[in-house]
Design an enzyme around this catalytic site. Structure first.
Site, PDB file in Angstrom:
ATOM      1  N   CYS A 107      16.570  -3.114 -11.896  1.00  0.00           N
ATOM      2  CA  CYS A 107      15.947  -3.090 -10.566  1.00  0.00           C
ATOM      3  C   CYS A 107      15.723  -4.518 -10.086  1.00  0.00           C
ATOM      4  O   CYS A 107      15.174  -5.362 -10.811  1.00  0.00           O
ATOM      5  CB  CYS A 107      14.621  -2.343 -10.604  1.00  0.00           C
ATOM      6  N   CYS A 162       1.548  -3.263   1.820  1.00  0.00           N
ATOM      7  CA  CYS A 162       0.556  -2.348   1.255  1.00  0.00           C
ATOM      8  C   CYS A 162       0.958  -1.980  -0.169  1.00  0.00           C
ATOM      9  O   CYS A 162       2.117  -1.658  -0.425  1.00  0.00           O
ATOM     10  CB  CYS A 162       0.454  -1.103   2.134  1.00  0.00           C
ATOM     11  N   CYS A 187     -12.584 -11.407   6.325  1.00  0.00           N
ATOM     12  CA  CYS A 187     -12.783 -10.308   5.374  1.00  0.00           C
ATOM     13  C   CYS A 187     -11.486  -9.948   4.667  1.00  0.00           C
ATOM     14  O   CYS A 187     -10.441  -9.771   5.297  1.00  0.00           O
ATOM     15  CB  CYS A 187     -13.353  -9.100   6.106  1.00  0.00           C
ATOM     16  N   CYS A 196      -7.278  -4.989  -1.638  1.00  0.00           N
ATOM     17  CA  CYS A 196      -7.751  -6.370  -1.533  1.00  0.00           C
ATOM     18  C   CYS A 196      -6.599  -7.241  -1.039  1.00  0.00           C
ATOM     19  O   CYS A 196      -5.502  -7.207  -1.594  1.00  0.00           O
ATOM     20  CB  CYS A 196      -8.258  -6.855  -2.890  1.00  0.00           C
ATOM     21  N   HIS A 223     -15.243  -3.807  -5.849  1.00  0.00           N
ATOM     22  CA  HIS A 223     -14.220  -4.739  -6.325  1.00  0.00           C
ATOM     23  C   HIS A 223     -14.682  -6.181  -6.198  1.00  0.00           C
ATOM     24  O   HIS A 223     -14.474  -6.992  -7.105  1.00  0.00           O
ATOM     25  CB  HIS A 223     -12.933  -4.525  -5.535  1.00  0.00           C
TER      26      HIS A 223
END
Length: 328
Positions: free
Chosen positions: A134, A170, A185, A198, A209
Site C-alpha cells: 500500500c 479527517c 481552538c 484533535c 483529551h
C-alpha cells in the site's frame, strides 16, 4: 417581524416547525436550508436552536426536488462514512459505497455499481495493487517535480508547508478540512461524518483529551515537544502534594468565611443585589442573622465536599494517568 431578515411579514409567511416553537419567514428558512445543503451541514437544525428539522418540514420548505435529493444523499453519506467498514469506490464520478466488514485479510474489493466494477484496496482505498504494498497517502506539502530556481523553490516549499498546516484530513472519513493555523481552538468536528478529533495529533478524541498528558493543548499551533512534556509531567508528579496543600489551605478558609459574608451582604438592606423592602429594623436584623447562621452551617459541608471530592480526583489523575504516561 422575521428574526432573521428583520422584515415585517404576514402571519401566513411563518411556517410552523415540528421540532421547536421558533418562527422565521419561509424565504429565510429556504435560503438557510440551501446554504446548509451547499455546505453539506446535515442533518439541518433550526436556525435558532440545535433542534434537528423533521423530514416533513424539510420536504415542505425545499421546493426543488434536486435539493431534497442532495440532502438525502448527504444524510446517507454521513451515515455510511461513520461506519468504519464502509469503503468508497475511488473511480472518477463514482460515489458507490462498498460494505467491507471483515475484509482486512482479503483486501481486494470490487465496486458493485453497474458499469463500474473498479477493483481497489481495502486498506489504502486506492486502485488494486496485487504486486506492491500500500502506498502512503500523498502529502499536501509534496513539492512539484518541475525544475525551478532556488528562490522559487524555497517560496513554493514555504507555500506548500503553509498549505499542509492549514489543510488536513479527517482521521475517520479522510475528508479535507481547512483551519487557519493561528493557534486557535484545536478541537475539530468534521461536518461530513461528525468525527471529533484533535487538530494537532489528528486522532479521534474525547472531551478529556486536552487534559491528558499527550502534549496536545487546547490552543496552540503544535503539540509540546517530548522533552517539555516529560518535564511537565515530572513537575506535576513531584509538585502535586505541595500545590494541592496550598490550594486546599486557601480554598477552605475562603469558602468557610466567604459564604457567610456573601450571604450577609446579599440580605443586608442596601447591599449588592438586595431589594428595598418594607420590613422593620428588627425584622431586617433577624433576616440577616438567620441567613448568616444558615450559611455558617452550610459552608463547612460545601468545603468538605469540595476537598473530599476534588483532592482524590486530582491525586488519581496525577499518580494514575500521568505516571502511566511517564512509564510508557
Amino acid at each position: 417581524e422575521c428574526p432573521l431578515c428583520l422584515l415585517p411579514q404576514p402571519p401566513e409567511a411563518f411556517p410552523t416547525l415540528a421540532s421547536c416553537s421558533h418562527r422565521s419567514c419561509r424565504a429565510c428558512l429556504q435560503q438557510y436550508l440551501r446554504l446548509a445543503i451547499s455546505e453539506s451541514r446535515v442533518p439541518a437544525s433550526c436556525p435558532h436552536c440545535p433542534a434537528p428539522l423533521q423530514p416533513a418540514d424539510l420536504r415542505r420548505l425545499l421546493p426543488e426536488p434536486a435539493l431534497r435529493d442532495k440532502y438525502e444523499e448527504f444524510l446517507l453519506r454521513r451515515l455510511l462514512v461513520a461506519d468504519p467498514g464502509t469503503r468508497w469506490c475511488p473511480a472518477p464520478d463514482c460515489s458507490y459505497a462498498v460494505f467491507a466488514h471483515g475484509c482486512a485479510e482479503c483486501p481486494r474489493l470490487t465496486c458493485g455499481r453497474e458499469g463500474c466494477g473498479t477493483e481497489f484496496c481495502y486498506h489504502c482505498r486506492q486502485p488494486w495493487h496485487p504486486d506492491s504494498p500500500c502506498a502512503p497517502a500523498p502529502s499536501l506539502a509534496t513539492p512539484t517535480a518541475q525544475p525551478a530556481q532556488p528562490e522559487e523553490l524555497a517560496h513554493g516549499e514555504a507555500l506548500a508547508q503553509a498549505e499542509a498546516e492549514d489543510v488536513k484530513v479527517c482521521p475517520r472519513c479522510s475528508a479535507f478540512i481547512m483551519k487557519i493555523n493561528d493557534g486557535s481552538c484545536n478541537r475539530m468536528n468534521c461536518t461530513v461524518c461528525g468525527c471529533l478529533f484533535c487538530w494537532l495529533c489528528l486522532r479521534e478524541i474525547s472531551d478529556v483529551h486536552f487534559l491528558s498528558p499527550s502534549g496536545c493543548t487546547f490552543w496552540g499551533k503544535r503539540p509540546w515537544s517530548r522533552t517539555r512534556r516529560i518535564l511537565w509531567q515530572l513537575g506535576m508528579v513531584l509538585g502535586a502534594p505541595m500545590v494541592i496543600s496550598l490550594a486546599a489551605g486557601v480554598a477552605v478558609p475562603v469558602i468557610t468565611i466567604g459564604i457567610p459574608i456573601y450571604m450577609g451582604r446579599k440580605v443586608l438592606p442596601g447591599g449588592p443585589g438586595s431589594r428595598r423592602s418594607s420590613l422593620s429594623g428588627c425584622q431586617q436584623c433577624l433576616s440577616v442573622t438567620s441567613s448568616v447562621l444558615l450559611s455558617l452551617f452550610v459552608s463547612p459541608i460545601i468545603t468538605a465536599l469540595t476537598v473530599g471530592v476534588g483532592v482524590p480526583l486530582v491525586l488519581t489523575y496525577v499518580y494514575g494517568t500521568v505516571v502511566l504516561s511517564l512509564c510508557r
